[in-house]
Design a protein around this motif. Structure first.
Motif, mmCIF file in Angstrom:
data_model
loop_
_atom_site.group_PDB
_atom_site.id
_atom_site.type_symbol
_atom_site.label_atom_id
_atom_site.label_comp_id
_atom_site.label_asym_id
_atom_site.label_seq_id
_atom_site.Cartn_x
_atom_site.Cartn_y
_atom_site.Cartn_z
ATOM 1 N N ARG A 37 114.562 68.556 27.478
ATOM 2 C CA ARG A 37 115.585 69.063 26.454
ATOM 3 C C ARG A 37 115.383 68.429 24.967
ATOM 4 O O ARG A 37 115.722 69.235 24.133
ATOM 5 N N PHE A 40 112.525 70.186 23.269
ATOM 6 C CA PHE A 40 112.782 71.504 22.963
ATOM 7 C C PHE A 40 113.620 71.461 21.558
ATOM 8 O O PHE A 40 113.445 72.469 20.648
ATOM 9 N N LEU A 41 114.803 70.803 21.411
ATOM 10 C CA LEU A 41 115.350 70.599 20.313
ATOM 11 C C LEU A 41 114.537 70.143 19.072
ATOM 12 O O LEU A 41 114.692 70.818 17.995
ATOM 13 N N THR A 164 119.696 73.374 13.739
ATOM 14 C CA THR A 164 119.303 72.111 14.573
ATOM 15 C C THR A 164 118.741 71.206 13.639
ATOM 16 O O THR A 164 118.570 69.882 13.725
ATOM 17 N N GLU A 186 123.964 71.803 22.086
ATOM 18 C CA GLU A 186 123.813 72.636 23.347
ATOM 19 C C GLU A 186 124.107 74.077 22.881
ATOM 20 O O GLU A 186 123.238 75.187 23.584
ATOM 21 N N ILE A 189 120.661 75.573 21.931
ATOM 22 C CA ILE A 189 119.749 75.589 23.102
ATOM 23 C C ILE A 189 120.004 77.054 23.523
ATOM 24 O O ILE A 189 119.237 77.808 24.080
ATOM 25 N N GLN A 193 117.581 80.888 24.053
ATOM 26 C CA GLN A 193 117.134 81.679 25.214
ATOM 27 C C GLN A 193 117.009 83.260 24.948
ATOM 28 O O GLN A 193 116.399 83.817 25.970
ATOM 29 N N TRP A 249 108.854 74.880 26.561
ATOM 30 C CA TRP A 249 110.176 75.655 26.517
ATOM 31 C C TRP A 249 111.230 75.056 27.573
ATOM 32 O O TRP A 249 110.900 74.741 28.616
ATOM 33 N N TYR A 250 112.495 74.946 27.208
ATOM 34 C CA TYR A 250 113.440 74.379 27.817
ATOM 35 C C TYR A 250 114.425 75.382 28.265
ATOM 36 O O TYR A 250 115.089 76.031 26.989
#
Length: 371
Positions: A37, A40-41, A164, A186, A189, A193, A249-250
């Motif tokens: 995670r 990815f951030l 971010t 969150e 994220i 997607q 990728w997460y």
């Protein structure tokens, strides 16, 4: 992609800015590889990471683009906090949220434009004052040049990247606790997607940056210069196998693998009045089937219920009897999964419809037995 001949009020401002964007989308895409995670951030904030922020570590380590930075000393943290306060007015969590909410909502604008082009306007531009209406039309036509390339993605990546990036800096210098950062990150994220690749993310980011500059009054010659800068930044990340070229990728775990993420949904019911809850089976919400049968019964009183129940039509009695295969959703979610139900929604309670072999809905008798 939508057939452009069917679009409404679609008048692209032909500035030639879309040509370089096409080169991003034509690039060979790396296969996705799972990552953590935090990595990815960090990758979502790759472009802000390329811009030097006083007090934050500079690019040195191989994992720079997949690691959330921390200021190396209290002095560095103080420098970073001073920078955030002086340049952006950010001095705590509340001012950070206020700044990001005020500055980075380009996707909201784009979705207003998209709704007009697709014949489902969310409001009447004539209701705006003359200056606001004039700007809306100019911004809509400026954005139209990117719609054939971006579709529903619009400017989403720009908003995600900048938000971010500011969250990243606030965590590094201690303006946010780790718990606060995780909570706020969150949403970014989940929004991300919507993208199928870092190339799609890069295209959306560059177009969003150009729109943001356009909103600030930047003229076309300077927009072309800005585009070269933004393109250089995203190409740097796309060419770096320790950054976007890694394919990392997460995707957060979900209770079910729903057909759509929230960021992929469009607004179809801006003027809906009354409760908007409905039931959908997993054949629709997860498997992506169209609605084959639906009815509207008297609403439940335990939640905001519209009374609508939607089925693909091929569910067995045993499937329907298992409550794990049914969920409560917003009517707008149902419309995103199958927009063809929209004309049915105003039907009164005790209405039922079935989709015929020709693909069209027809009424049928409402016959439900009491348990």
């Amino acid at each position: 992609m939508t057939d452009h001949s069917q679009l409404h009020d679609f008048h692209p401002h032909n500035a030639g800015l879309d040509r370089d964007i096409q080169s991003l989308l034509s690039r060979a895409r790396r296969e996705r590889r799972p990552c953590e995670r935090d990595a990815f951030l960090a990758l979502l904030a790759g472009v802000p990471a390329l811009r030097k922020t006083p007090g934050l570590p500079e690019i040195q380590a191989a994992d720079y683009f997949t690691t959330l930075p921390l200021c190396a000393s209290d002095a560095d943290a103080a420098v970073c906090r001073s920078h955030l306060k002086t340049v952006y007015g950010i001095k705590d969590k509340e001012s950070l949220l206020e700044f990001c909410g005020r500055q980075f909502h380009c996707q909201d604008n784009y979705l207003d434009f998209e709704a007009v082009w697709e014949g489902r306007p969310l409001f009447d531009p004539a209701s705006l004052n003359p200056d606001a209406a004039s700007f809306f039309l100019q911004a809509r036509d400026f954005s139209a040049q990117f719609y054939p390339l971006l579709g529903h993605h619009g400017y989403l990546a720009w908003d995600i990247s900048e938000r971010t990036g500011h969250l990243r800096a606030a965590l590094a210098c201690g303006l946010l606790t780790r718990e606060e950062f995780d909570q706020l990150a969150e949403e970014q994220i989940i929004q991300a997607q919507a993208f199928g690749s870092w190339e799609e993310y890069a295209a959306s980011l560059v177009c969003g940056a150009l729109y943001w500059d356009f909103r600030q009054g930047t003229a076309l010659p300077d927009l072309r210069k800005a585009q070269r800068l933004w393109m250089d930044l995203v190409r740097t990340l796309l060419a770096n196998d320790a950054a976007w070229d890694s394919g990392f990728w997460y995707a957060p775990k979900r209770e079910k693998e729903f057909r759509l993420w929230p960021s992929e949904m469009k607004m179809y019911l801006p003027d809906w009045e009354g409760p908007n809850g409905c039931f959908l089976t997993d054949r629709i919400a997860v498997d992506g089937c169209k609605v084959g049968w639906c009815y509207r019964e008297e609403p439940e009183t335990a939640f905001p219920d519209s009374g609508w129940r939607f089925f693909s039509g091929d569910e067995s009695e045993a499937y329907i009897a298992d409550i794990a295969h049914t969920g409560i959703y917003d009517l707008n979610t149902a419309c995103n999964l199958d927009p063809e139900i929209i004309p049915l929604l105003a039907a009164p309670c005790r209405s039922a419809f079935v989709r015929g072999e020709d693909g069209k809905f027809r009424p049928e008798p409402f016959e439900l037995t009491e348990d």
